[in-house]
Motif scaffolding. Structure first.
Motif, PDB file in Angstrom:
ATOM      1  N   VAL A 118       0.842  -1.207   0.000  1.00 53.74           N
ATOM      2  CA  VAL A 118       0.000   0.000   0.000  1.00 53.74           C
ATOM      3  C   VAL A 118       0.874   1.252   0.000  1.00 53.74           C
ATOM      4  O   VAL A 118       0.595   2.211  -0.729  1.00 53.74           O
ATOM      5  N   GLU A 119       1.940   1.248   0.794  1.00 52.44           N
ATOM      6  CA  GLU A 119       2.853   2.404   0.812  1.00 52.44           C
ATOM      7  C   GLU A 119       3.504   2.610  -0.550  1.00 52.44           C
ATOM      8  O   GLU A 119       3.601   3.738  -1.044  1.00 52.44           O
ATOM      9  N   ILE A 120       3.959   1.535  -1.167  1.00 48.88           N
ATOM     10  CA  ILE A 120       4.603   1.619  -2.483  1.00 48.88           C
ATOM     11  C   ILE A 120       3.596   2.089  -3.529  1.00 48.88           C
ATOM     12  O   ILE A 120       3.905   2.958  -4.355  1.00 48.88           O
ATOM     13  N   ALA A 121       2.401   1.533  -3.485  1.00 53.87           N
ATOM     14  CA  ALA A 121       1.361   1.921  -4.450  1.00 53.87           C
ATOM     15  C   ALA A 121       0.989   3.390  -4.299  1.00 53.87           C
ATOM     16  O   ALA A 121       0.785   4.092  -5.300  1.00 53.87           O
ATOM     17  N   THR A 122       0.906   3.863  -3.068  1.00 52.73           N
ATOM     18  CA  THR A 122       0.586   5.273  -2.825  1.00 52.73           C
ATOM     19  C   THR A 122       1.650   6.163  -3.457  1.00 52.73           C
ATOM     20  O   THR A 122       1.331   7.151  -4.136  1.00 52.73           O
ATOM     21  N   ALA A 123       2.905   5.821  -3.258  1.00 49.93           N
ATOM     22  CA  ALA A 123       3.995   6.602  -3.865  1.00 49.93           C
ATOM     23  C   ALA A 123       3.916   6.546  -5.391  1.00 49.93           C
ATOM     24  O   ALA A 123       4.093   7.571  -6.063  1.00 49.93           O
ATOM     25  N   ALA A 124       3.631   5.390  -5.944  1.00 49.95           N
ATOM     26  CA  ALA A 124       3.551   5.248  -7.404  1.00 49.95           C
ATOM     27  C   ALA A 124       2.425   6.102  -7.968  1.00 49.95           C
ATOM     28  O   ALA A 124       2.633   6.880  -8.919  1.00 49.95           O
ATOM     29  N   VAL A 125       1.242   5.979  -7.414  1.00 46.22           N
ATOM     30  CA  VAL A 125       0.082   6.717  -7.923  1.00 46.22           C
ATOM     31  C   VAL A 125       0.274   8.220  -7.772  1.00 46.22           C
ATOM     32  O   VAL A 125      -0.165   8.998  -8.626  1.00 46.22           O
ATOM     33  N   ASN A 126       0.980   8.635  -6.735  1.00 44.44           N
ATOM     34  CA  ASN A 126       1.233  10.058  -6.509  1.00 44.44           C
ATOM     35  C   ASN A 126       2.480  10.571  -7.223  1.00 44.44           C
ATOM     36  O   ASN A 126       2.865  11.722  -7.056  1.00 44.44           O
ATOM     37  N   GLY A 127       3.128   9.717  -8.018  1.00 48.13           N
ATOM     38  CA  GLY A 127       4.274  10.145  -8.816  1.00 48.13           C
ATOM     39  C   GLY A 127       5.568  10.269  -8.047  1.00 48.13           C
ATOM     40  O   GLY A 127       6.515  10.900  -8.529  1.00 48.13           O
ATOM     41  N   GLY A 128       5.670   9.656  -6.888  1.00 48.66           N
ATOM     42  CA  GLY A 128       6.866   9.800  -6.066  1.00 48.66           C
ATOM     43  C   GLY A 128       7.682   8.531  -5.915  1.00 48.66           C
ATOM     44  O   GLY A 128       8.384   8.377  -4.915  1.00 48.66           O
ATOM     45  N   LEU A 129       7.626   7.641  -6.891  1.00 50.06           N
ATOM     46  CA  LEU A 129       8.359   6.381  -6.789  1.00 50.06           C
ATOM     47  C   LEU A 129       9.473   6.359  -7.830  1.00 50.06           C
ATOM     48  O   LEU A 129       9.214   6.457  -9.024  1.00 50.06           O
ATOM     49  N   ASP A 130      10.719   6.242  -7.372  1.00 52.97           N
ATOM     50  CA  ASP A 130      11.851   6.159  -8.300  1.00 52.97           C
ATOM     51  C   ASP A 130      11.749   4.889  -9.126  1.00 52.97           C
ATOM     52  O   ASP A 130      11.374   3.833  -8.613  1.00 52.97           O
ATOM     53  N   ASP A 131      12.110   4.989 -10.407  1.00 55.58           N
ATOM     54  CA  ASP A 131      12.089   3.829 -11.304  1.00 55.58           C
ATOM     55  C   ASP A 131      13.420   3.098 -11.199  1.00 55.58           C
ATOM     56  O   ASP A 131      14.449   3.597 -11.644  1.00 55.58           O
ATOM     57  N   ILE A 132      13.391   1.914 -10.616  1.00 53.85           N
ATOM     58  CA  ILE A 132      14.601   1.107 -10.455  1.00 53.85           C
ATOM     59  C   ILE A 132      14.729   0.058 -11.566  1.00 53.85           C
ATOM     60  O   ILE A 132      15.650  -0.758 -11.534  1.00 53.85           O
ATOM     61  N   THR A 133      13.801   0.118 -12.547  1.00 54.00           N
ATOM     62  CA  THR A 133      13.797  -0.894 -13.616  1.00 54.00           C
ATOM     63  C   THR A 133      14.337  -0.388 -14.940  1.00 54.00           C
ATOM     64  O   THR A 133      14.360  -1.140 -15.909  1.00 54.00           O
ATOM     65  N   GLY A 134      14.734   0.869 -15.014  1.00 56.79           N
ATOM     66  CA  GLY A 134      15.225   1.406 -16.282  1.00 56.79           C
ATOM     67  C   GLY A 134      14.136   1.550 -17.336  1.00 56.79           C
ATOM     68  O   GLY A 134      14.389   1.364 -18.516  1.00 56.79           O
ATOM     69  N   GLY A 135      12.922   1.878 -16.902  1.00 54.61           N
ATOM     70  CA  GLY A 135      11.828   2.108 -17.847  1.00 54.61           C
ATOM     71  C   GLY A 135      11.103   0.854 -18.293  1.00 54.61           C
ATOM     72  O   GLY A 135      10.402   0.862 -19.309  1.00 54.61           O
ATOM     73  N   ALA A 136      11.220  -0.226 -17.556  1.00 52.01           N
ATOM     74  CA  ALA A 136      10.622  -1.506 -17.959  1.00 52.01           C
ATOM     75  C   ALA A 136       9.103  -1.429 -18.072  1.00 52.01           C
ATOM     76  O   ALA A 136       8.435  -0.767 -17.281  1.00 52.01           O
ATOM     77  N   THR A 137       8.592  -2.132 -19.070  1.00 50.77           N
ATOM     78  CA  THR A 137       7.145  -2.289 -19.249  1.00 50.77           C
ATOM     79  C   THR A 137       6.737  -3.758 -19.188  1.00 50.77           C
ATOM     80  O   THR A 137       5.560  -4.071 -19.301  1.00 50.77           O
ATOM     81  N   HIS A 138       7.703  -4.639 -19.029  1.00 49.41           N
ATOM     82  CA  HIS A 138       7.445  -6.078 -18.974  1.00 49.41           C
ATOM     83  C   HIS A 138       8.392  -6.726 -17.969  1.00 49.41           C
ATOM     84  O   HIS A 138       9.475  -6.197 -17.695  1.00 49.41           O
ATOM     85  N   TYR A 139       8.006  -7.897 -17.483  1.00 50.02           N
ATOM     86  CA  TYR A 139       8.887  -8.691 -16.629  1.00 50.02           C
ATOM     87  C   TYR A 139       8.382 -10.122 -16.607  1.00 50.02           C
ATOM     88  O   TYR A 139       7.257 -10.415 -17.000  1.00 50.02           O
ATOM     89  N   HIS A 140       9.236 -11.000 -16.140  1.00 46.01           N
ATOM     90  CA  HIS A 140       8.870 -12.394 -15.893  1.00 46.01           C
ATOM     91  C   HIS A 140       9.791 -12.947 -14.821  1.00 46.01           C
ATOM     92  O   HIS A 140      10.816 -12.344 -14.499  1.00 46.01           O
ATOM     93  N   THR A 141       9.433 -14.095 -14.271  1.00 42.82           N
ATOM     94  CA  THR A 141      10.298 -14.718 -13.278  1.00 42.82           C
ATOM     95  C   THR A 141      11.489 -15.369 -13.985  1.00 42.82           C
ATOM     96  O   THR A 141      11.425 -15.670 -15.182  1.00 42.82           O
ATOM     97  N   VAL A 142      12.538 -15.602 -13.231  1.00 36.91           N
ATOM     98  CA  VAL A 142      13.736 -16.214 -13.801  1.00 36.91           C
ATOM     99  C   VAL A 142      13.499 -17.665 -14.215  1.00 36.91           C
ATOM    100  O   VAL A 142      14.289 -18.231 -14.971  1.00 36.91           O
ATOM    101  N   ASN A 143      12.413 -18.263 -13.754  1.00 32.77           N
ATOM    102  CA  ASN A 143      12.122 -19.668 -14.058  1.00 32.77           C
ATOM    103  C   ASN A 143      11.588 -19.902 -15.463  1.00 32.77           C
ATOM    104  O   ASN A 143      11.504 -21.052 -15.894  1.00 32.77           O
ATOM    105  N   ILE A 144      11.172 -18.841 -16.144  1.00 31.50           N
ATOM    106  CA  ILE A 144      10.590 -18.986 -17.479  1.00 31.50           C
ATOM    107  C   ILE A 144      11.283 -18.045 -18.456  1.00 31.50           C
ATOM    108  O   ILE A 144      12.012 -17.145 -18.052  1.00 31.50           O
ATOM    109  N   HIS A 145      11.046 -18.264 -19.751  1.00 34.28           N
ATOM    110  CA  HIS A 145      11.521 -17.340 -20.770  1.00 34.28           C
ATOM    111  C   HIS A 145      10.453 -17.271 -21.863  1.00 34.28           C
ATOM    112  O   HIS A 145      10.463 -18.065 -22.804  1.00 34.28           O
TER     113      HIS A 145
END
Length: 165
Positions: A118-145
């Motif tokens: 909830v804290e992370i989501a609040t920061a994201a929705v309010n525009g205060g969350l640093d992007d640690i993914t380098g602009g990612a729009t996709h992801y998956h677990t390491v177990n799949i490709h």
């Protein structure tokens, strides 16, 4: 104790039973009664908790970054916070056949990882969350490709998730 009743699509918690369809309907009814910003925070929190609660705050932040990046660049994956999170087959925790859907409907902030979400989501929705993914729009677990991963560029690996733009 969680019991799956095969063939019925029901999940049971003791005597309380909820289908995934009922879970999603209950959540939707709650969102209709909330201000839009509150609904956005709740949906984003449930999404990042459902997708990455085992990855800790950093992993949940990374999933929130993917959601934020999609919201900033609307497309086939949806529009707006709720639309992006609940677009069909984008975040598996919202899929009707995923057992996480019932968990999403029943989790509260008494769960420390959901409180963090909830804290992370609040920061994201309010525009205060640093992007640690380098602009990612996709992801998956390491177990799949998945096949789509070959078309994108890896931007980060955070915990057990690989991120792409």
């Amino acid at each position: 104790m969680l019991v799956r009743l095969l063939g019925l699509g029901l999940l049971a918690y003791g005597v309380f039973m909820l289908t995934s369809r009922q879970a999603k309907a209950a959540l939707s009814a709650n969102y209709d009664a909330m201000p839009e910003a509150d609904a956005a925070v709740d949906v984003v929190a449930r999404t990042i908790w459902g997708e990455a609660r085992g990855e800790g705050a950093t992993g949940m932040q990374a999933v929130a970054n993917v959601i934020s990046n999609r919201v900033a660049n609307p497309g086939w994956w949806g529009r707006g916070w709720v639309g992006v999170c609940q677009a069909p087959y984008q975040f598996s925790a919202w899929n009707a056949n995923d057992p996480n859907l019932v968990k999403l409907a029943t989790v509260t902030t008494a769960d420390p990882s959901f409180a963090a979400a909830v804290e992370i989501a609040t920061a994201a929705v309010n525009g205060g969350l640093d992007d640690i993914t380098g602009g990612a729009t996709h992801y998956h677990t390491v177990n799949i490709h998945p096949a789509w991963a070959d078309e994108l560029t890896v931007t980060a690996q955070i915990g057990r998730h690989v991120f792409y733009a």
